[in-house]
Design a protein around this motif. Sequence first.
Motif, PDB file in Angstrom:
ATOM      1  N   PRO A   1     -35.916 -57.154  16.105  1.00 19.77           N
ATOM      2  CA  PRO A   1     -37.002 -58.138  16.179  1.00 19.77           C
ATOM      3  C   PRO A   1     -36.931 -58.926  17.480  1.00 19.77           C
ATOM      4  O   PRO A   1     -35.846 -59.209  17.994  1.00 19.77           O
ATOM      5  N   VAL A   2     -38.084 -59.246  18.042  1.00 16.18           N
ATOM      6  CA  VAL A   2     -38.106 -60.034  19.273  1.00 16.18           C
ATOM      7  C   VAL A   2     -37.543 -61.415  18.985  1.00 16.18           C
ATOM      8  O   VAL A   2     -37.446 -61.856  17.834  1.00 16.18           O
ATOM      9  N   ALA A   3     -37.159 -62.115  20.035  1.00 18.78           N
ATOM     10  CA  ALA A   3     -36.521 -63.416  19.889  1.00 18.78           C
ATOM     11  C   ALA A   3     -37.463 -64.426  19.252  1.00 18.78           C
ATOM     12  O   ALA A   3     -38.686 -64.377  19.427  1.00 18.78           O
ATOM     13  N   SER A   4     -36.867 -65.347  18.510  1.00 17.05           N
ATOM     14  CA  SER A   4     -37.651 -66.433  17.920  1.00 17.05           C
ATOM     15  C   SER A   4     -38.324 -67.241  19.021  1.00 17.05           C
ATOM     16  O   SER A   4     -37.730 -67.531  20.052  1.00 17.05           O
ATOM     17  N   GLY A   5     -39.579 -67.589  18.791  1.00 12.83           N
ATOM     18  CA  GLY A   5     -40.323 -68.363  19.774  1.00 12.83           C
ATOM     19  C   GLY A   5     -41.105 -67.525  20.763  1.00 12.83           C
ATOM     20  O   GLY A   5     -41.759 -68.076  21.647  1.00 12.83           O
ATOM     21  N   THR A   6     -41.059 -66.191  20.631  1.00  7.07           N
ATOM     22  CA  THR A   6     -41.814 -65.328  21.537  1.00  7.07           C
ATOM     23  C   THR A   6     -43.312 -65.448  21.263  1.00  7.07           C
ATOM     24  O   THR A   6     -43.756 -65.216  20.127  1.00  7.07           O
ATOM     25  N   PRO A   7     -44.141 -65.820  22.260  1.00  5.07           N
ATOM     26  CA  PRO A   7     -45.590 -65.888  22.037  1.00  5.07           C
ATOM     27  C   PRO A   7     -46.168 -64.484  21.817  1.00  5.07           C
ATOM     28  O   PRO A   7     -45.859 -63.553  22.567  1.00  5.07           O
ATOM     29  N   VAL A   8     -46.991 -64.342  20.796  1.00  6.45           N
ATOM     30  CA  VAL A   8     -47.620 -63.062  20.464  1.00  6.45           C
ATOM     31  C   VAL A   8     -49.121 -63.298  20.339  1.00  6.45           C
ATOM     32  O   VAL A   8     -49.566 -64.180  19.604  1.00  6.45           O
TER      33      VAL A   8
END
Length: 208
Positions: A40-47
């Motif tokens: 999973p991408v890092a927490s807080g990554t804008p999507v």
Amino acid sequence: MKNKLLLGFVFVALGISTVVGQAPQLINYQAVVRNAAGQPVASGTPVSLLFTIHDVTPTGANVFSEIDNDTANQFGLVNVQIGSVNTLTIVNWGSGAKYLQVEVKLNNTGNYVDMGTSQLLSVPYALFAGNGQIGPQGATGAQGLQGVTGVQGIQGVAGATGVQGVTGASGSQGVQGATGAAGPTGNNGSTGATGPSGQDGTNGNNGN
């Protein structure tokens, strides 16, 4: 490399919240965003998610489009509601099959990458219920208990006295009335009392 990073990392869960008598015009969308290594991408990554609904076929006419932005949590999960930006009421759900195309962009950079198009199945078509015919009216329920009488409100402040109006002009003198008829003659009064006797006169002179 960028396409390889995005391809295959989205897990989609679609659903619609329903309430009795009304279909809300929102579709829940959840996705787990993963990197090329499957993590999973890092927490807080804008999507940023670009949604497009096509009519009848996967490449059919575009009948709805919107962009939803979210931030991945500690599990790489994003959760948005399709229809929260543009209204889904413009979609005629009863006109044929509908297909949802999803495009993704990370960190607010680069171009959107197409993640594919899939058919919307039975759950989204609950939205069509909003366009259906109204069913028969149910029986009237029992009358509820009368509510408690509310507290009487405070008397309002008396308003200011208005300005006295202008005195009107005197009216013209009326026409003099006709002379009334003479009244009847009154009855004769009673005879007055006899006056006292006068004094005797002086004697006359004797004749020659």
